[in-house]
Design a protein around this motif. Structure first.
Motif, PDB file in Angstrom:
ATOM      1  N   ARG A  10       0.921  -0.677   0.060  1.00 16.55           N
ATOM      2  CA  ARG A  10      -0.101   0.639   0.022  1.00 16.55           C
ATOM      3  C   ARG A  10       0.772   1.896   0.263  1.00 16.55           C
ATOM      4  O   ARG A  10       0.205   2.204  -0.452  1.00 16.55           O
ATOM      5  N   VAL A  11       2.255   1.201   0.396  1.00 20.93           N
ATOM      6  CA  VAL A  11       2.701   2.778   0.118  1.00 20.93           C
ATOM      7  C   VAL A  11       3.484   2.508  -0.614  1.00 20.93           C
ATOM      8  O   VAL A  11       4.563   3.223  -1.176  1.00 20.93           O
ATOM      9  N   ILE A  12       3.058   1.721  -1.644  1.00 21.91           N
ATOM     10  CA  ILE A  12       4.322   2.104  -2.739  1.00 21.91           C
ATOM     11  C   ILE A  12       4.146   2.684  -3.746  1.00 21.91           C
ATOM     12  O   ILE A  12       5.262   3.749  -3.845  1.00 21.91           O
ATOM     13  N   PRO A  13       2.937   3.745  -3.533  1.00 20.00           N
ATOM     14  CA  PRO A  13       2.684   4.623  -4.180  1.00 20.00           C
ATOM     15  C   PRO A  13       3.265   6.079  -3.555  1.00 20.00           C
ATOM     16  O   PRO A  13       3.168   6.750  -4.306  1.00 20.00           O
ATOM     17  N   LEU A  14       3.212   5.878  -2.273  1.00 15.42           N
ATOM     18  CA  LEU A  14       4.080   7.256  -1.732  1.00 15.42           C
ATOM     19  C   LEU A  14       5.351   6.841  -1.996  1.00 15.42           C
ATOM     20  O   LEU A  14       5.719   8.052  -1.413  1.00 15.42           O
ATOM     21  N   VAL A  15       6.087   5.736  -2.658  1.00 16.02           N
ATOM     22  CA  VAL A  15       7.768   6.244  -2.745  1.00 16.02           C
ATOM     23  C   VAL A  15       7.587   7.339  -3.361  1.00 16.02           C
ATOM     24  O   VAL A  15       7.477   7.043  -4.788  1.00 16.02           O
ATOM     25  N   SER A  16       8.440   8.337  -3.676  1.00 20.53           N
ATOM     26  CA  SER A  16       8.523   9.506  -4.415  1.00 20.53           C
ATOM     27  C   SER A  16       9.899   8.851  -5.643  1.00 20.53           C
ATOM     28  O   SER A  16       9.725   9.165  -6.715  1.00 20.53           O
ATOM     29  N   ASP A  17      11.303   7.925  -5.670  1.00 17.57           N
ATOM     30  CA  ASP A  17      11.986   7.728  -5.964  1.00 17.57           C
ATOM     31  C   ASP A  17      11.097   6.645  -7.102  1.00 17.57           C
ATOM     32  O   ASP A  17      10.794   5.768  -6.766  1.00 17.57           O
ATOM     33  N   ALA A  18      10.584   6.746  -8.706  1.00 17.06           N
ATOM     34  CA  ALA A  18      10.280   5.907  -9.450  1.00 17.06           C
ATOM     35  C   ALA A  18      10.987   4.502  -9.121  1.00 17.06           C
ATOM     36  O   ALA A  18      10.914   3.252  -9.704  1.00 17.06           O
ATOM     37  N   GLY A  19      12.624   4.504  -9.453  1.00 15.33           N
ATOM     38  CA  GLY A  19      13.458   3.175  -9.091  1.00 15.33           C
ATOM     39  C   GLY A  19      13.245   2.947  -7.560  1.00 15.33           C
ATOM     40  O   GLY A  19      12.956   1.297  -7.876  1.00 15.33           O
ATOM     41  N   LEU A  20      13.034   3.267  -7.342  1.00 15.58           N
ATOM     42  CA  LEU A  20      12.473   2.781  -5.646  1.00 15.58           C
ATOM     43  C   LEU A  20      11.487   1.699  -5.743  1.00 15.58           C
ATOM     44  O   LEU A  20      11.122   0.885  -4.778  1.00 15.58           O
ATOM     45  N   ARG A  21      10.375   2.040  -6.387  1.00 14.42           N
ATOM     46  CA  ARG A  21       9.020   2.011  -6.755  1.00 14.42           C
ATOM     47  C   ARG A  21       9.002   0.807  -7.209  1.00 14.42           C
ATOM     48  O   ARG A  21       8.314  -0.168  -6.632  1.00 14.42           O
ATOM     49  N   TRP A  22      10.341   0.828  -8.222  1.00  7.36           N
ATOM     50  CA  TRP A  22      10.203  -0.434  -9.024  1.00  7.36           C
ATOM     51  C   TRP A  22      10.620  -1.875  -8.233  1.00  7.36           C
ATOM     52  O   TRP A  22      10.403  -3.136  -8.735  1.00  7.36           O
ATOM     53  N   HIS A  23      11.712  -0.726  -7.394  1.00  6.50           N
ATOM     54  CA  HIS A  23      12.149  -2.552  -7.070  1.00  6.50           C
ATOM     55  C   HIS A  23      10.862  -2.503  -5.296  1.00  6.50           C
ATOM     56  O   HIS A  23      11.383  -4.403  -5.475  1.00  6.50           O
ATOM     57  N   MET A  24      10.726  -2.286  -5.187  1.00  8.78           N
ATOM     58  CA  MET A  24       9.608  -2.272  -4.319  1.00  8.78           C
ATOM     59  C   MET A  24       8.567  -3.239  -4.441  1.00  8.78           C
ATOM     60  O   MET A  24       8.226  -4.118  -4.162  1.00  8.78           O
ATOM     61  N   THR A  25       8.165  -2.924  -5.931  1.00 10.67           N
ATOM     62  CA  THR A  25       6.916  -3.885  -6.562  1.00 10.67           C
ATOM     63  C   THR A  25       7.506  -4.681  -6.732  1.00 10.67           C
ATOM     64  O   THR A  25       6.852  -6.216  -6.585  1.00 10.67           O
TER      65      THR A  25
END
Length: 369
Positions: free
Chosen positions: A209-224
């Protein structure tokens, strides 16, 4: 006759070893039957070597008495144990475990006191101790906290009888591991792991649920990618977890940004009580994670190869892995992965170490039951 008496008087004054004739000896003994020391009897100052053999010193008497009492006590104790084992075998098993548990707990208390004394005398902090000393103090504190509840409820008059009943009915909740049977140790550890596994889906759901709250796109991809791998039953690699360390150092997953429900779930995953206010939950999670981080640094300095099999399994269980049903070598491998992650983190990134209890253990081979 006068000459004989003169010789005897001189001998008495100077301690000379002069032996009177048989006639004089008999006559003097008959003439003075009530004398404190017969003239013909050997005097104490004539036998300096024999006096120590004839009379024991007070210290020797006390030592012999103590030795006798200890010997008799051991004999009586052995007879009592044989009587219990013969007539009350089930009670004897419980009695034996209880007595051994008391001995181990007392030994732990003495060792903890020695460590604390050393820390006080040499001005040593907790994180400066060796791994085994740190682990001993940590475990002893938890054991004392658990025993403290029993001490409180046994204060009222006649409550000790109720305490013994509660200990027999609820050994997992009220007793420490020293008082568990070997079968109970395995069963109770499985129960505790099942309780903390119940919080795993909630923790992973919060990460998604907090993935969209991550500002960095690369970090969002790694989290996903990490969440997807875990949901598909894949054990994540070390670099997959360390790539997200920035997410766990500040918003939204930093230690100070965690919500109350997430902290309750993490507390259950760490086998800590979740029934506390939010500020106490945050403080306990910080303290517990910091202690584990300090233990990891001390363990890395010692080396996993120097740990006994039991120490390896205990270390893995503390960090979230149900090691009771996993081979020792696989436990050492998993613990090595944990240390690589832990020793790479800074104090501000300890939230990742806290979540690593779930991320690194949930899909490890043999950890699911």
């Amino acid at each position: 006759m006068a000459l004989s008496r003169l010789c005897w008087a001189r001998a008495a004054l100077w301690g000379a070893a002069v032996t009177p004739g048989p006639y004089v000896t008999r006559k003097l003994q008959l003439a003075r039957p009530r004398a404190g020391l017969a003239w013909g009897a050997p005097r104490l100052f004539d036998l300096p070597c024999r006096s120590s053999n004839l009379h024991l010193s007070p210290k020797a008497d006390v030592k012999s008495l103590i030795s006798y009492v200890v010997t008799k006590t051991k004999v009586i104790n052995g007879k009592y144990h044989r009587f219990l084992g013969r007539h009350f075998p089930r009670f004897y098993v419980l009695y034996t475990i209880f007595m051994k548990g008391l001995q181990m707990f007392w030994a732990d208390a003495k060792k903890a006191r020695r460590i604390k004394t050393y820390m006080w005398k040499h001005n040593v902090k907790f994180h400066q101790l060796s791994y085994r000393e740190m682990e001993h103090l940590r475990q002893f504190r938890r054991d004392v906290t658990k025993c403290l509840f029993l001490g409180i409820i046994s204060i009222p008059p006649f409550a000790n009888y109720l305490v013994f009943l509660l200990m027999y009915l609820f050994p997992r909740q009220l007793l420490i591991q020293h008082f568990w049977t070997p079968k109970q140790q395995i069963d109770f550890l499985d129960i505790y792991h099942a309780l903390r596994k119940q919080s795993h889906p909630e923790i992973l759901g919060y990460l998604e649920r907090v993935i969209p709250l991550v500002s960095d796109a690369g970090l969002r991809w790694h989290m996903t990618e990490l969440c997807t791998k875990i949901q598909h039953g894949t054990h994540p690699a070390i670099h997959d977890i360390l790539a997200l360390r920035e997410c766990f150092s500040n918003h939204p997953l930093g230690m100070n940004q965690l919500h109350a429900l997430q902290m309750k779930a993490l507390s259950r995953a760490m086998l800590l009580t979740p029934y506390l206010p939010s500020f106490l939950l945050r403080h306990r999670l910080k303290t517990h994670t910091t202690v584990i981080h300090q233990l990891d640094k001390a363990l890395a300095k010692l080396g996993i190869g120097h740990l006994t099999p039991q120490e390896v399994k205990s270390a893995c269980y503390l960090r979230g892995l149900n090691s009771t049903h996993i081979a020792e070598e696989r436990c050492r491998t998993w613990l090595g992965e944990w240390l690589q992650i832990s020793c790479s983190l800074k104090e501000a990134e300890l939230s990742l170490l806290l979540h690593n209890v779930v991320l690194l253990s949930i899909n490890y081979t043999g950890s699911r039951r």
